[in-house]
Write a protein that holds these residues in place. Structure first.
Motif, short mmCIF file in Angstrom:
data_model
loop_
_atom_site.label_atom_id
_atom_site.label_comp_id
_atom_site.label_asym_id
_atom_site.label_seq_id
_atom_site.Cartn_x
_atom_site.Cartn_y
_atom_site.Cartn_z
N GLY B 176 1.02 -1.26 0.14
CA GLY B 176 0.11 0.00 -0.06
C GLY B 176 0.71 1.21 -0.02
O GLY B 176 1.77 1.48 0.79
N GLY B 177 0.60 2.15 -1.05
CA GLY B 177 1.44 3.31 -1.16
C GLY B 177 0.74 4.62 -0.66
O GLY B 177 0.73 5.61 -1.37
N GLY B 178 -0.06 4.48 0.35
CA GLY B 178 -0.70 5.58 0.90
C GLY B 178 0.29 6.24 1.71
O GLY B 178 1.40 5.73 1.80
N GLY B 181 2.13 3.86 4.22
CA GLY B 181 2.85 2.76 3.41
C GLY B 181 4.21 3.83 2.91
O GLY B 181 5.48 3.27 2.90
N ILE B 182 3.87 5.15 2.53
CA ILE B 182 5.23 5.65 2.17
C ILE B 182 6.38 6.19 3.39
O ILE B 182 7.37 5.86 3.28
CB ILE B 182 4.65 7.20 1.48
CG1 ILE B 182 3.98 6.77 0.17
CG2 ILE B 182 5.86 7.97 1.52
CD1 ILE B 182 3.20 7.77 -0.47
N ILE B 183 5.39 6.47 4.56
CA ILE B 183 6.25 6.50 5.78
C ILE B 183 7.04 5.22 6.06
O ILE B 183 8.18 5.03 6.28
CB ILE B 183 5.39 7.01 6.85
CG1 ILE B 183 5.03 8.57 6.41
CG2 ILE B 183 6.22 7.19 8.19
CD1 ILE B 183 4.12 8.82 7.54
N SER B 184 6.46 4.13 6.08
CA SER B 184 7.10 2.68 6.39
C SER B 184 8.18 2.64 5.21
O SER B 184 9.31 1.98 5.84
CB SER B 184 6.15 1.69 6.44
OG SER B 184 5.05 2.06 6.96
N ALA B 185 7.80 2.60 4.11
CA ALA B 185 8.84 2.31 3.06
C ALA B 185 10.31 3.34 3.29
O ALA B 185 11.41 2.65 2.96
CB ALA B 185 8.24 2.38 1.70
#
Lengths: 91, 1000
Positions: B176-178, B181-185
């Motif tokens: 998930g790129g919400g 997800g962006i913070i995690s990645a």
């Protein structure tokens, strides 16, 4: 799809293995001396535990070795793998 | 410019026009549009008809949860695809889309009559109605139901597209790129972990990318602008793979995940050619971070399914992401704060908007924002009805009673052309549960949230039940750091300001003045199941959620109930008076969204579907017109037709030739196991039923292998090559299983035995020559060898040389004829074969296939394991007592031969059958009876092998019959569809009972 740590080859994908059912069922040395019931006990009766179970596995598409595995069937966690003939670990 | 394209955004390039057709009519959209946004920009809401009642339906969402806007894409017979969600398909030049489930047209649909008779077709209608008269089912009911069943059309030609599979390993997989997800990645990749981020949309950002309200501020920027910068930072990271257009299909245990990447679905037709269409990723991740987001819930009220009724956040996405207004006179109907963002956004674009809220008040910043703008809010109100057939035109609202269980006061009608609904949010817990995780029910906002126990995956963001921007950002940072054992996340000092929701209220089924039986409050839009249906199911005694689901078909459509499951549960809980958390949920099964068959099979199509094994002589068979039969993975010559012979004619000729002069068979496929070791003889004693210790070196013996339960498992001839060296042959199909069974016993039961097994099936090629002239042919091939019966008796083996090539000759026979099998290394197989054919020419040597082999052995009453046996036959049943050693203390299966069950005299036993009419050939598998008039008919056995024997000039058959051993000469019957065939039980050796021909 588990990752199984074959005692001979190391970690491999489950697709390389096949399961051979319950472990530590020894073939009777003198089958002729057993009653029908006793023989049936060896031949047919298998446990189907929800929880920690001792199983035989074969690295069929690898080293072809049989080994034993301790798996929790409720969450598929593998607690131990050990070679045939080795003592089962205490879980 | 389309009338409804009212906004310019950075996500849709309005300089690049894309044309497409819907139901044959041409429209324009822009690059970056989905089919849904392009249709909406043209003012088109009506997309299809509903499944059961054929009600007009429109676009309801903007993602994979879409239940209504499903289309048929493409009209080619090979490429057409049904049930494609218009909200997910990216617009491309030349796209052809069609509405589904309507006839003769979308605007005028005959099936709409179902809507009028709907009071008569409640849940379970089919089960209840089409039960009798019984005879109607096959001829009338089933064909009628099949005509009206199903959505869309299947392609009728093979799929020409290319699909691919790829394995991938990583330290961290983020789903998930919400925003979460962006913070995690970013945290993972910045800390030197190989990270993959997958996102099913074409760009990253989730719903925050169009969150442009002043009440949502991160580090002094609007949340969407902050996120845009984060994404460009992210794209610079080296050890991060970003996969857009990639949706997670399945999350299996041990962090094994499947994801489908769309590679060319979004490309214009002329650019798709030759490209891979979809790729299935098989990912093994050390750690998985699920950031799958949440799905907005609809609200359940009367006539809540009209085109123009759209989820509130989707309305905002169409507006602020695609630049499309879903209407110009909007009403928002909500039970929570999030819909107010939509309201403010619509207002700012100059679109008329009013709000109906079931709550009594809310004091959050975003609500205050809407109030300050002067947006009209109807507090403590609910929609009780909607109007407009193909598009919503107006709604009626009423006040709610104090406890929300009833409506009070007068009806108030409001005009509109779009109704945006929001019933709160449902975390996407699918991934978590697929991986084996459990759920907890959170009472305050009525959601199931992950109960996290796994060490190897976590859920972050709204799929974890964190809905407010501040908790999303801060909790994600905290959780990911802890999960990955990282001290510095990079988001530790971030400041987040957001509107906080204080008032929450949830009513699963909104009250109405008219009785439920007269309302249509849809829960599952695609399957047309309503609140009424669910209540009916409960009244009829269905209690389990799994049963209610199947009876009403709620949640069983192609959207898998993404919008409907929670409401169904809620209404069941309310009606039954139980707590929702105690009901549990239905099972979330993969795939999350439908997968194409193409993606599942990948490249394994056509000749790559399965492994094909060919003998080294295969090419010769092809050149000589052989027809092939699949035996396991092997291609074996079946028969060799000459001059347009059919199977029967060719087999008759081959069989005659083999007995009259000479025949030759490619026997290379038989399984071969090389057995060596000082305990090899003892080992064979234990695995075969007969005795092996006294077999002389250079001798062959037939052996029968049993399972431990006493049933015949395999058979074959084993040759003693040396003191401690044997070559075992197995059946073609059983080779692999026999080897693994033997290994099993060696490794686990008898590790003390000094025995080594090696599969040599592929190492040797075998030409088997039989017939009265075979000895002469062998003499020609090996002029220096003595083939006299004294020097080379039956069941013995000798080494020989042909053309300087070493070979082994076994004198063994599966046809009853004098017969030799010549084995050479596989690479010389074809030349050996050609030598045999050349040497046999003067005797008209005839190549024969498996069918003739089967016929010849049946004449002799030799069994084929797997044809005449089926895993329930003991050697005694097969009348093969002679091969079971009485002297041996033990062998595999011995003890089972005298269990009470295996000693029953009425077991099915092998017999021969002769038809009274010698030209009548029985069908294999046909049942056998002894009394025709007895009812019910008692079937006492079945035919296992049946042929017309050219050497006996009559039909012969092998069969297994209860108590058959004692029935010799007895008359029995084989009842067929149109006649009864009279047969007589006979000896199962039909030909050369004295075995004279073996030494002919």
């Amino acid at each position: 799809m588990f990752v199984i740590n074959c005692p001979y080859c190391g970690e491999r994908d489950q697709s390389e293995f096949s399961c051979g059912g319950e472990a530590h069922i020894v073939r009777p040395k003198q089958p002729t001396e057993l009653s029908d019931d006793e023989w049936a006990e060896y031949l047919f009766m298998r446990k189907n535990i929800k929880g920690v179970q001792f199983e035989r596995w074969n690295h069929a598409h690898g080293c072809r070795k049989w080994f034993n595995m301790v798996r929790d069937t409720s969450n598929d966690k593998i607690h131990a793998v050990y070679k045939m003939g080795e003592k089962p670990p205490v879980i | 410019m389309n009338k409804y394209r009212i906004n310019k955004t950075r996500f849709v390039d309005q300089t690049k026009t894309v044309s497409f057709t819907f139901d044959g009519k041409k429209y324009h959209g822009f690059e970056g549009d989905t089919l849904a946004s392009a249709l909406l920009s043209n003012g088109i809401h009506l997309i299809g008809r509903s499944f059961k009642y054929h009600r007009p339906r429109g676009i309801m969402s903007c993602g994979s949860e879409e239940p209504n806007a499903i289309c048929q894409i493409n009209d080619n017979t090979d490429l057409t695809e049904p049930n494609v969600r218009a909200t997910e398909i990216e617009l491309y030049e030349g796209l052809k889309a069609f509405s589904q489930n309507c006839w003769p047209s979308l605007n005028f649909d005959i099936g709409g009559i179902n809507n009028l008779i709907s009071p008569f077709i409640p849940a379970g209608f089919y089960y209840k109605t089409f039960m009798w008269p019984k005879s109607f089912w096959k001829k009338i009911y089933e064909p009628l139901i099949r005509l009206s069943a199903g959505l869309g059309k299947s392609p009728t030609q093979p799929d020409p597209d290319i699909y691919d599979h790829k394995h991938e390993h990583c330290d961290v997989l983020v789903i998930g790129g919400g925003i979460s997800g962006i913070i995690s990645a970013k945290i993972a990749a910045k800390n030197n972990l190989k990270t993959i981020l997958i996102e099913d949309k074409n760009i990253l950002g989730g719903s925050t990318i169009y969150q442009n309200n002043k009440n949502f501020i991160i580090d002094n920027q609007k949340s969407n602008e902050w996120l845009m910068n984060e994404i460009s930072e992210l794209e610079k990271l080296d050890n991060l793979i970003i996969k857009t257009r990639t949706s997670l299909a399945a999350f299996h245990n041990y962090n094994y995940l499947l994801a489908k990447e769309n590679i060319s679905d979004h490309l214009p037709l002329d650019k798709k050619n030759g490209s891979i269409r979809q790729r299935l990723w098989k990912i093994r991740a050390d750690k998985v971070i699920v950031a799958a987001g949440a799905i907005e819930r609809p609200l359940i009220f009367n006539n809540n399914d009209r085109p123009g009724i759209i989820l509130a956040n989707s309305v905002k996405k169409y507006l602020d992401f695609y630049g499309v207004s879903t209407g110009l006179n909007n009403i928002i109907f909500t039970n929570n704060d999030s819909a107010y963002e939509t309201a403010v956004s619509l207002f700012e674009k100059g679109i008329s908007v009013k709000i109906v809220d079931i709550r009594k008040k809310s004091s959050s910043n975003i609500v205050k924002n809407a109030e300050d703008l002067g947006i009209k809010i109807y507090w403590n109100s609910t929609v009780v009805n909607t109007f407009g057939y193909k598009k919503i035109k107006s709604i009626e609202i009423m006040n709610l009673s104090e406890d929300g269980s009833n409506v009070t006061g007068n009806k108030h009608k409001i005009q509109c052309d779009c109704l945006s609904i929001s019933g709160g949010w449902t975390p996407m817990v699918h991934m978590h549960t697929q991986s084996g995780g459990k759920l907890d029910f959170r009472e305050i906002d009525q959601v199931f949230v992950p109960n996290e126990k796994s060490e190897n995956h976590i859920n972050v963001g709204s799929c974890n039940g964190d809905f407010e921007l501040e908790e999303i950002v801060k909790n994600t940072n905290y959780k990911v750091k802890k999960f990955l054992n990282i001290n510095e996340g990079g988001f530790d000092k971030i400041s987040v300001l957001c509107s906080k929701e204080s008032e929450k209220k949830n009513i699963w089924l909104l009250p109405n003045t008219i009785s439920e039986s007269k309302t249509k409050s849809f829960i599952d839009f695609q399957n047309d199941s309503t609140a009424k249906d669910i209540k009916l199911a409960l009244r009829e005694g269905f209690k389990s959620i799994e049963h209610v689901k199947r009876y009403t078909t709620t949640g069983m459509a192609t959207d898998q109930g993404k919008l409907s499951n929670m409401h169904a549960l809620g209404i069941i809980a309310d009606t039954a008076g139980v707590k929702m958390g105690t009901l549990g949920t239905t099972t979330f099964r993969p795939p999350f969204t439908p997968l194409t068959f193409g993606a599942i099979v990948g490249r394994s199509v056509g000749k790559f579907f399965d492994i094909v094994r060919k003998t080294s002589i295969h090419e010769w068979h092809v050149q000589n017109n052989a027809k092939f039969e699949n035996v396991g993975q092997w291609k074996r010559p079946w028969y060799y037709p000459i001059n347009n012979e059919n199977l029967h004619e060719a087999v008759q000729r081959e069989s005659k030739a083999a007995r009259d002069s000479a025949g030759i068979l490619d026997a290379s496929t038989l399984g071969k196991i090389d057995i060596q070791g000082t305990d090899a003889s003892e080992f064979l004693n234990r695995v075969y039923t007969n005795a092996w210790s006294k077999l002389g070196i250079g001798k062959c013996r037939y052996g029968l292998m049993l399972n431990e339960d006493g049933m015949v498992y395999d058979d074959g001839v084993t040759t003693r090559l040396g003191e401690n060296h044997y070559l075992m042959t197995t059946t073609t199909g059983g080779a692999a299983n026999v080897l693994s069974k033997l290994e099993d016993y060696l490794q686990t039961e008898w590790p003390e035995l000094d025995v080594y097994l090696t599969s040599v099936t592929d190492h040797y090629s075998t030409a088997s020559i039989c017939g009265p002239n075979s000895k002469k042919i062998l003499n020609k091939l090996f002029p220096n060898k003595d083939f006299s019966d004294e020097a080379f008796p039956h069941m013995s083996y000798q080494d020989a040389i042909i053309d300087k090539i070493e070979c082994r000759i076994m004198r063994i026979s599966f046809t009853g004829e004098l017969s030799y099998e010549i084995n050479v290394e596989s690479k010389y197989g074809k030349s050996l074969w050609e030598n045999c054919i050349a040497a046999g020419e003067e005797y008209k040597i005839t190549p024969y296939g498996t069918e003739t082999m089967h016929l010849l052995r049946a004449e002799k009453g030799f069994i084929i394991v797997g044809q005449d046996t089926d895993g329930t036959m003991t050697p005694i049943d097969l009348q093969m007592d002679w091969i079971v050693s009485k002297k041996k203390y033990d062998f595999i299966g011995k003890r089972s031969l005298y269990r009470s069950d295996t000693m029953r005299e009425d077991r099915k036993q092998l017999v021969g059958l002769l038809t009274d009419d010698p030209n009548e050939i029985l069908e294999e598998g046909a049942q056998i009876v002894s009394e025709l008039d007895k009812k019910p008919v008692e079937m006492i056995g079945h035919v296992t092998s049946s042929y017309f024997s050219p050497n006996l000039n009559k039909s012969i058959a092998l069969a297994v019959v209860k108590g058959g051993k004692k029935m010799n000469g007895q008359k029995l019957f084989v009842p067929m569809e149109n006649k009864n065939i009279n047969v007589t039980v006979s000896d199962f050796i039909f030909f050369d009972k004295e075995n004279k021909r073996i030494n002919a």
